[in-house]
Design a protein around this motif. Structure first.
Motif, short mmCIF file in Angstrom:
data_model
loop_
_atom_site.label_atom_id
_atom_site.label_comp_id
_atom_site.label_asym_id
_atom_site.label_seq_id
_atom_site.Cartn_x
_atom_site.Cartn_y
_atom_site.Cartn_z
N GLY A 1 0.82 -1.20 0.00
CA GLY A 1 0.00 0.00 0.00
C GLY A 1 0.85 1.26 0.00
N VAL A 2 1.22 1.71 -1.19
CA VAL A 2 1.98 2.95 -1.28
C VAL A 2 1.08 4.03 -1.86
CG1 VAL A 2 4.20 1.79 -1.50
CG2 VAL A 2 2.93 2.38 -3.56
N ARG A 3 1.30 5.24 -1.41
CA ARG A 3 0.50 6.35 -1.92
C ARG A 3 1.38 7.16 -2.86
NH1 ARG A 3 -4.19 7.70 0.90
NH2 ARG A 3 -3.85 9.88 0.38
N VAL A 4 0.93 7.21 -4.12
CA VAL A 4 1.69 7.87 -5.17
C VAL A 4 0.93 9.10 -5.63
CG1 VAL A 4 2.67 7.61 -7.49
CG2 VAL A 4 2.57 5.64 -5.95
N ARG A 5 1.66 10.19 -5.85
CA ARG A 5 1.05 11.36 -6.46
C ARG A 5 1.97 11.87 -7.56
NH1 ARG A 5 3.39 16.21 -4.93
NH2 ARG A 5 4.68 16.18 -3.04
N GLN A 6 1.41 12.65 -8.46
CA GLN A 6 2.22 13.23 -9.51
C GLN A 6 2.91 14.49 -8.97
OE1 GLN A 6 0.90 13.43 -13.55
NE2 GLN A 6 -0.52 11.74 -13.26
N ALA A 7 4.21 14.52 -9.18
CA ALA A 7 5.00 15.65 -8.69
C ALA A 7 4.73 16.88 -9.53
CB ALA A 7 6.49 15.30 -8.73
N GLU A 8 4.93 18.01 -8.90
CA GLU A 8 4.81 19.29 -9.57
C GLU A 8 6.16 20.00 -9.50
OE1 GLU A 8 1.65 21.35 -7.60
OE2 GLU A 8 0.24 19.69 -7.87
N ARG A 9 6.25 21.14 -10.14
CA ARG A 9 7.51 21.89 -10.17
C ARG A 9 8.03 22.17 -8.75
NH1 ARG A 9 11.91 22.73 -12.84
NH2 ARG A 9 10.63 22.25 -14.65
N ARG A 10 7.13 22.44 -7.81
CA ARG A 10 7.56 22.73 -6.43
C ARG A 10 8.21 21.52 -5.77
NH1 ARG A 10 3.58 20.51 -3.06
NH2 ARG A 10 1.61 20.13 -4.11
N ASP A 11 8.05 20.32 -6.34
CA ASP A 11 8.63 19.10 -5.78
C ASP A 11 10.02 18.80 -6.36
OD1 ASP A 11 6.29 18.27 -4.21
OD2 ASP A 11 5.35 17.91 -6.18
N ARG A 12 10.50 19.66 -7.23
CA ARG A 12 11.74 19.36 -7.96
C ARG A 12 12.89 19.01 -7.02
NH1 ARG A 12 16.63 21.40 -9.38
NH2 ARG A 12 17.34 20.97 -11.52
N ASP A 13 13.13 19.81 -6.00
CA ASP A 13 14.27 19.55 -5.12
C ASP A 13 14.16 18.20 -4.43
OD1 ASP A 13 15.32 21.98 -5.86
OD2 ASP A 13 14.79 23.00 -3.99
N GLN A 14 12.96 17.83 -4.04
CA GLN A 14 12.77 16.53 -3.39
C GLN A 14 13.03 15.40 -4.38
OE1 GLN A 14 8.77 15.64 -2.02
NE2 GLN A 14 9.54 14.20 -0.50
N VAL A 15 12.55 15.53 -5.61
CA VAL A 15 12.78 14.52 -6.64
C VAL A 15 14.27 14.35 -6.89
CG1 VAL A 15 12.49 14.05 -9.12
CG2 VAL A 15 10.53 14.80 -7.75
N VAL A 16 14.98 15.46 -7.03
CA VAL A 16 16.42 15.41 -7.28
C VAL A 16 17.16 14.78 -6.10
CG1 VAL A 16 18.50 16.81 -7.65
CG2 VAL A 16 16.40 17.32 -8.92
N ARG A 17 16.76 15.12 -4.89
CA ARG A 17 17.40 14.53 -3.70
C ARG A 17 17.23 13.02 -3.68
NH1 ARG A 17 15.30 12.50 0.40
NH2 ARG A 17 13.29 13.52 0.20
N ILE A 18 16.03 12.54 -3.96
CA ILE A 18 15.78 11.09 -3.99
C ILE A 18 16.66 10.42 -5.04
CG2 ILE A 18 14.08 9.29 -4.48
CD1 ILE A 18 11.93 11.31 -3.43
N LEU A 19 16.71 11.00 -6.24
CA LEU A 19 17.52 10.42 -7.31
C LEU A 19 18.99 10.41 -6.95
CD1 LEU A 19 15.82 12.01 -10.45
CD2 LEU A 19 15.58 9.64 -9.64
N ALA A 20 19.48 11.52 -6.40
CA ALA A 20 20.91 11.60 -6.05
C ALA A 20 21.28 10.56 -5.00
CB ALA A 20 21.25 13.01 -5.56
#
Length: 197
Positions: A2-21
């Motif tokens: 049970g994971v909750r997924v949402r579509q990221a928006e521009r304001r989520d960019r830093d979080q997305v990059v941190r996860i990838l890094a």
């Protein structure tokens, strides 16, 4: 799971990059592009930020609500690809003196299939403390189910033997031609035909 997924928006960019890094810090391809670990730590986020920007602008970025994983998707049309300056931008943005920062994009682009429209998993990253828990599979499920409903294939490049195994379990098969990074690790282009449910 049970994971909750949402579509990221521009304001989520830093979080997305941190996860990838974090997810790709010890990845074989990232280690080849940036062999020095301290240097990789300094520039890796800028490098991966180019992928995040492309997906946020032109595709879809899925993000687990708890911030442990993200997946970047693009819809690729059939036909000859448009000229792509993303590899040059990757190098210019992250590490201008490092030709590998551009070469990895050129080599993967050279084997990318364009005869059929498909969903392209540009990147998927799971925080190191949560890898191996099935989160990556759960994160990909919605897009793959859409592909199955719509009769759309999917494509990706696996950057490690471990990730290749995950993708094989999800129905992807190796295309038969690896991406050969000079004096570096192989990458495995993988294709998934839509599956009947």
């Amino acid at each position: 799971m049970g994971v909750r997924v949402r579509q990221a928006e521009r304001r989520d960019r830093d979080q997305v990059v941190r996860i990838l890094a974090e997810a790709f810090h010890h990845d074989p391809v990232s280690c080849w592009v940036f062999p020095d670990e301290d240097h990789r730590h300094a520039v890796h986020g800028r490098f991966l930020g180019v992928f995040a920007d492309v997906a946020l602008e032109e595709g879809r970025v899925d993000l687990l609500e708890d911030g442990t994983a993200t997946a970047l998707w693009l819809d690729v049309p059939a036909g000859p690809p448009e000229e792509d300056d993303t590899p040059a931008l990757m190098r210019e943005t992250a590490d201008p003196d490092n030709e590998r920062a551009e070469l990895v994009g050129r080599l993967t682009g050279a084997v990318h299939p364009h005869d059929r429209a498909h969903a392209y998993l540009l990147m998927i990253g799971v925080a190191p403390g949560h890898q191996g828990e099935g989160i990556g599979e759960a994160l990909m499920r919605e897009v793959l189910e859409r592909c199955d409903r719509e009769g759309t294939p999917a494509y990706l490049e696996a950057s490690s033997a471990r990730s290749r195994g995950l993708y094989e379990r999800l129905g992807f098969t190796f295309t038969g031609r690896t991406v050969e990074l000079p004096e570096g690790p192989p990458m495995w282009p993988m294709w998934r035909e839509p599956q009947a449910r």
